[in-house]
Scaffold this motif. Structure first.
Motif, mmCIF file in Angstrom:
data_model
loop_
_atom_site.group_PDB
_atom_site.id
_atom_site.type_symbol
_atom_site.label_atom_id
_atom_site.label_comp_id
_atom_site.label_asym_id
_atom_site.label_seq_id
_atom_site.Cartn_x
_atom_site.Cartn_y
_atom_site.Cartn_z
ATOM 1 N N GLY A 106 -17.528 28.111 31.682
ATOM 2 C CA GLY A 106 -17.778 26.126 31.539
ATOM 3 C C GLY A 106 -17.812 25.945 32.258
ATOM 4 N N GLN A 107 -17.136 26.010 33.942
ATOM 5 C CA GLN A 107 -18.087 25.528 35.290
ATOM 6 C C GLN A 107 -18.996 25.692 36.486
ATOM 7 O OE1 GLN A 107 -13.865 25.520 37.022
ATOM 8 N NE2 GLN A 107 -13.145 24.527 35.898
ATOM 9 N N TRP A 108 -19.029 26.996 36.095
ATOM 10 C CA TRP A 108 -20.323 27.533 36.763
ATOM 11 C C TRP A 108 -21.529 28.138 36.606
ATOM 12 C CZ3 TRP A 108 -16.938 31.436 40.137
ATOM 13 C CH2 TRP A 108 -16.128 30.433 41.090
ATOM 14 N N GLY A 109 -21.350 28.012 34.770
ATOM 15 C CA GLY A 109 -22.688 28.369 34.074
ATOM 16 C C GLY A 109 -22.621 30.224 34.042
ATOM 17 N N TRP A 110 -23.682 30.505 33.608
ATOM 18 C CA TRP A 110 -23.639 32.234 32.964
ATOM 19 C C TRP A 110 -24.127 32.971 34.529
ATOM 20 C CZ3 TRP A 110 -21.678 35.142 29.841
ATOM 21 C CH2 TRP A 110 -22.757 36.591 29.454
ATOM 22 N N GLN A 111 -24.432 32.406 34.741
ATOM 23 C CA GLN A 111 -25.045 33.471 35.811
ATOM 24 C C GLN A 111 -24.640 33.060 37.223
ATOM 25 O OE1 GLN A 111 -28.943 32.380 38.093
ATOM 26 N NE2 GLN A 111 -29.962 34.320 36.818
ATOM 27 N N ALA A 112 -23.995 32.121 37.545
ATOM 28 C CA ALA A 112 -23.145 32.568 39.104
ATOM 29 C C ALA A 112 -21.827 33.029 38.557
ATOM 30 C CB ALA A 112 -22.704 30.655 39.335
ATOM 31 N N THR A 113 -21.440 33.082 37.731
ATOM 32 C CA THR A 113 -19.668 33.948 37.546
ATOM 33 C C THR A 113 -20.074 35.284 37.147
ATOM 34 O OG1 THR A 113 -19.081 32.016 35.502
ATOM 35 C CG2 THR A 113 -18.950 34.234 35.150
ATOM 36 N N LEU A 114 -21.267 35.743 36.419
ATOM 37 C CA LEU A 114 -21.785 37.508 36.790
ATOM 38 C C LEU A 114 -22.347 37.597 37.978
ATOM 39 C CD1 LEU A 114 -24.115 38.213 33.432
ATOM 40 C CD2 LEU A 114 -21.732 38.009 33.439
ATOM 41 N N PHE A 115 -22.476 36.993 39.109
ATOM 42 C CA PHE A 115 -23.036 37.011 40.334
ATOM 43 C C PHE A 115 -22.017 37.282 40.837
ATOM 44 C CE2 PHE A 115 -27.938 36.151 39.455
ATOM 45 C CZ PHE A 115 -28.426 37.990 39.822
ATOM 46 N N THR A 116 -21.312 36.843 40.928
ATOM 47 C CA THR A 116 -19.183 36.604 41.272
ATOM 48 C C THR A 116 -18.820 38.047 41.169
ATOM 49 O OG1 THR A 116 -19.334 34.198 40.989
ATOM 50 C CG2 THR A 116 -17.571 35.495 41.947
ATOM 51 N N ILE A 117 -18.791 38.939 39.611
ATOM 52 C CA ILE A 117 -18.515 39.662 39.222
ATOM 53 C C ILE A 117 -18.989 40.516 39.993
ATOM 54 C CG2 ILE A 117 -18.291 41.450 37.540
ATOM 55 C CD1 ILE A 117 -17.722 38.734 35.772
ATOM 56 N N ILE A 118 -20.784 41.134 39.781
ATOM 57 C CA ILE A 118 -20.915 41.279 41.232
ATOM 58 C C ILE A 118 -20.368 41.891 42.283
ATOM 59 C CG2 ILE A 118 -23.040 41.868 41.969
ATOM 60 C CD1 ILE A 118 -24.868 41.255 39.347
ATOM 61 N N ALA A 119 -20.607 40.753 43.190
ATOM 62 C CA ALA A 119 -20.495 41.071 44.403
ATOM 63 C C ALA A 119 -18.748 41.520 44.938
ATOM 64 C CB ALA A 119 -20.033 38.923 45.064
ATOM 65 N N MET A 120 -17.702 41.301 43.853
ATOM 66 C CA MET A 120 -16.511 41.382 43.142
ATOM 67 C C MET A 120 -16.402 42.946 43.313
ATOM 68 S SD MET A 120 -14.070 39.121 40.632
ATOM 69 C CE MET A 120 -13.678 37.133 41.980
#
Length: 418
Positions: free
Chosen positions: A170-184
């Motif tokens: 809701g805050q960052w959007g779908w794409q930014a959230t998934l790329f954050t998970i990828i970084a983790m």
């Protein structure tokens, strides 16, 4: 411990990170998807069927012996499997990030199902290797704490894959959230790569064939006491899976926003995390029997709470819903650790990955069947009766306490056939 006492902390840290990596897609599938799907207008029946992509978790026992064998006897045998599977998870998430969230939950729903299946396939295979590593390197005295680390890491991953994901999308959007998970996940991969897995003792092994596979499966289940243990595996968490699948759709129908559900899930998951840690400490002093069935009783009681909430008026105070959700997650953390400790106790030396996996597959298959039926249960019975049925299913397994004897584990797991 095989690796020496000085390796305990690095082992716990590595296991925690690896189970964290498995919790991310599990949280996405098991917790975020029901809320996102209901918010998109899918019926409860379809939401229950979203459990189908988790099929690899129930079937992973089929290829588990090959994970145990291929590359065994060489340094970092299981680590290579783990790194390969993490790479697969990252690839699937990267593709998902390139696609529109609206399209995936609309016209591209079939593509979403396939991607979730692949995500679970890689995660389930990684789980085989990670469970084998844990069962091999954790001595019986360390299994309570080790499984607390395991469940805690998994729950942290689920927190980020469920409640936190709902908030971040809701805050960052779908794409930014998934790329954050990828970084983790890339951080997890680096941690796993740096861990020096001890070489397994050299053994003379027979070729992996279908006949050998069936023989090993038969040898595992023919041991004394395994019949009652099979009943426990089939029934221990079915009420939990059956009940929790419909909690978020229930809250959506009670007009909770996705952000409110995400906040509830985030806080309650932290309590579940505390429950997992507490279970490891409790099991240092509590008998296996009391822990296993006592914690199952708490799980049943938690769904009595959800029945009470659902049967009440729509205006039931929010704090009561929070109280029930917190207690349910505490009970889940306690009962999950108890079950996993016993599953390790039943593993044979040299077959840790296969033996743990076949038990997990039995348990997950039973849970999966009831999860698939959960949406139909709500459609036919309503939320209140559904949660009451979940409580009954959770309590039924306690009857097995009168017939079950814990396995005798001294300094290690029993030897298996080559």
């Amino acid at each position: 411990m095989d690796a020496g006492r000085g390796r305990t902390v690095p082992l716990f840290a590595t296991l925690g990170m690896l189970y964290f990596a498995q919790g991310l897609p599990a949280g996405l599938l098991g917790k975020s998807m029901p809320a996102l799907a209901r918010d998109a207008g899918l019926s409860p029946e379809w939401i229950g069927l979203l459990a189908l992509p988790a099929l690899p978790w129930a079937l992973k026992f089929i290829w588990a012996p090959w994970v145990d064998r291929w590359g065994s006897g060489r340094a970092n045998h299981r680590k290579r499997w783990i790194l390969a599977c993490l790479s697969g998870v990252v690839a699937v998430l990267a593709v998902a990030a390139m696609l529109s969230q609206a399209w995936l939950f609309g016209a591209g729903f079939a593509v979403l199902i396939v991607m979730l299946f692949l995500l679970n396939l890689f995660s389930a295979t990684q789980d085989i290797a990670t469970d084998g590593l844990a069962a091999r390197l954790l001595t019986p005295s360390l299994r309570g704490l080790g499984n607390s680390v395991q469940v805690s890491g998994y729950k942290v991953g689920m927190i980020l894959g469920s409640g936190a994901l709902l908030i971040l999308v809701g805050q960052w959007g779908w794409q930014a959230t998934l790329f954050t998970i990828i970084a983790m996940l890339l951080v997890v991969a680096v941690t796993a790569w740096r861990f020096d897995e001890p070489r397994e003792p050299a053994r003379r092994r027979r070729p992996v064939t279908a006949k050998w596979w069936l023989r090993q499966l038969a040898l595992f289940w023919r041991r004394p006491g395994l019949g009652v243990w099979l009943v426990i595996l089939l029934g221990y968490k079915v009420g939990d899976g059956f009940g929790t699948r419909m909690i978020k759709p229930f809250l959506v129908d009670r007009h909770w926003t996705l952000a409110e559900i995400g906040s509830l899930d985030l806080i309650t998951s932290l309590v579940g995390l505390a429950g997992a840690g507490l279970a490891g400490l409790i099991m240092l002093r509590l008998s296996r029997r009391v822990a296993l069935f006592g914690f199952a009783g708490l799980q049943a009681l938690s769904f009595i709470g959800w029945w009470w909430v659902a049967a009440g008026p729509v205006t039931v105070p929010v704090q009561w819903i929070w109280a029930v959700a917190l207690f349910e997650q505490l009970a889940d953390g306690l009962s999950t650790v108890a079950l996993f400790v016993l599953m390790m106790d039943y593993c044979r030396s040299g077959h840790e990955g296969s033996d743990y996996t076949v038990q997990a597959s039995v348990q997950l298959f039973a849970v999966g069947v009831f999860t698939l039926l959960s949406g139909f249960s709500v459609a036919w019975l309503g939320y209140a009766s559904h949660f009451l049925l979940a409580a009954i299913l959770s309590a039924a397994v306690i009857m097995a306490a009168f017939f079950w004897q814990p396995p005798v584990v001294a300094h290690g797991a029993p030897r298996g056939e080559p």
